[in-house]
Design a protein around this motif. Structure first.
Motif, short mmCIF file in Angstrom:
data_model
loop_
_atom_site.label_atom_id
_atom_site.label_comp_id
_atom_site.label_asym_id
_atom_site.label_seq_id
_atom_site.Cartn_x
_atom_site.Cartn_y
_atom_site.Cartn_z
N GLY A 186 -3.34 -2.90 -54.92
CA GLY A 186 -4.15 -1.90 -54.23
C GLY A 186 -3.94 -1.95 -52.73
N LYS A 187 -4.99 -1.59 -52.00
CA LYS A 187 -4.88 -1.40 -50.55
C LYS A 187 -5.57 -2.50 -49.77
N ARG A 197 -9.10 6.65 -58.66
CA ARG A 197 -9.84 5.54 -58.08
C ARG A 197 -8.91 4.69 -57.24
N VAL A 198 -9.35 4.37 -56.04
CA VAL A 198 -8.55 3.53 -55.17
C VAL A 198 -9.01 2.08 -55.33
N GLY A 249 -0.18 -0.32 -53.15
CA GLY A 249 -1.04 0.68 -52.52
C GLY A 249 -0.70 2.10 -52.94
N VAL A 250 0.56 2.50 -52.81
CA VAL A 250 0.98 3.83 -53.25
C VAL A 250 1.12 3.86 -54.76
N GLY A 251 1.70 2.80 -55.32
CA GLY A 251 2.01 2.79 -56.74
C GLY A 251 0.81 2.99 -57.64
N HIS A 252 -0.31 2.30 -57.35
CA HIS A 252 -1.45 2.40 -58.27
C HIS A 252 -2.08 3.78 -58.23
N LEU A 253 -1.93 4.48 -57.12
CA LEU A 253 -2.43 5.85 -57.04
C LEU A 253 -1.43 6.82 -57.67
N ALA A 254 -0.15 6.53 -57.52
CA ALA A 254 0.88 7.37 -58.14
C ALA A 254 0.75 7.36 -59.66
#
Length: 225
Positions: free
Chosen positions: A217-218, A191-192, A68-73
């Motif tokens: 992801g989330k 992109r989330v 969740g955090v990693g793919h946005l980071a």
């Protein structure tokens, strides 16, 4: 993301929030995407930008880069002009590369401390048994930002003795950060990924899924008013 890091009671049909903790939803995002974005994306932003002060040309190692955090980071780091290395299971390598990662390490078969060396920043979303291992990957003066557990705060003294920095970070309510994230999302530069959407009645299942650390992801709870 109201009143973070205080409990906000957001598993509810309605939530009261200070106006300064809100930002407008980008028109192109669905409500599900908009629900998935704030906490994880602002966590990534505060870790990379506010805490680590990531600069163009620097290198960053992001653990659980498909999470969740990693793919946005990964995406925030690329926007900052960094060279991005992510750890992920082999099944998620294409996904992480698609986010912009320059290198992906299969942590189930490869020791990341030998595969990644002399990086400027490490974002640790795992903690626990990982403990001080990420310190081995940093160059002199580099920084480890732990998001996993306050227990990781003890690494600060050990890092200092090695000429490194280590800090534990708790995400805070951040309207400025939210607006930065919303701007990136509105221009399709962030992109989330929504892995699963569950009804509120299955909140326990959502937590069980999250605890497996196998989602990409989330996970979003859908609350009908």
């Amino acid at each position: 993301m109201p009143r973070q890091s205080a409990p906000a009671g957001t598993y509810a049909e309605y939530v009261v929030s200070p106006a300064r903790h809100l930002a407008a939803k980008p028109p192109g995002l669905s409500h599900v995407e908009a629900a998935a974005l704030p906490l994880a994306a602002v966590t990534a932003w505060q870790a990379l930008v506010d805490t680590a002060d990531l600069r163009p040309g620097q290198s960053v190692l992001i653990h659980a880069a498909a999470g969740g955090v990693g793919h946005l980071a990964v995406q925030v780091a690329k926007e900052r002009g960094a060279h991005v290395i992510g750890t992920a299971r082999i099944a998620n390598h294409d996904f992480v590369r698609g986010l912009g990662a320059d290198e992906v390490i299969d942590y189930t078969h490869t020791d990341f401390t030998t595969a990644a060396r002399d990086v400027d920043v490490v974002i640790d979303t795992i903690g626990g048994d990982y403990g001080p291992r990420p310190l081995k990957t940093l160059r002199p003066g580099g920084i480890l930002v732990s998001l996993a557990s306050p227990a990781e705060a003890h690494l600060a003294d050990r890092a200092r003795a090695l000429g490194l920095r280590s800090t534990f970070m708790i995400t805070e309510a951040d309207q400025a950060g939210l607006k930065e994230i919303a701007s990136l999302a509105a221009s399709d530069r962030l992109r989330v990924r929504v892995d699963t959407v569950l009804p509120l009645e299955q909140a326990a299942k959502a937590h069980e899924m999250g605890e497996t650390r196998r989602t990409a992801g989330k996970i979003v709870l859908s609350v009908s008013g």
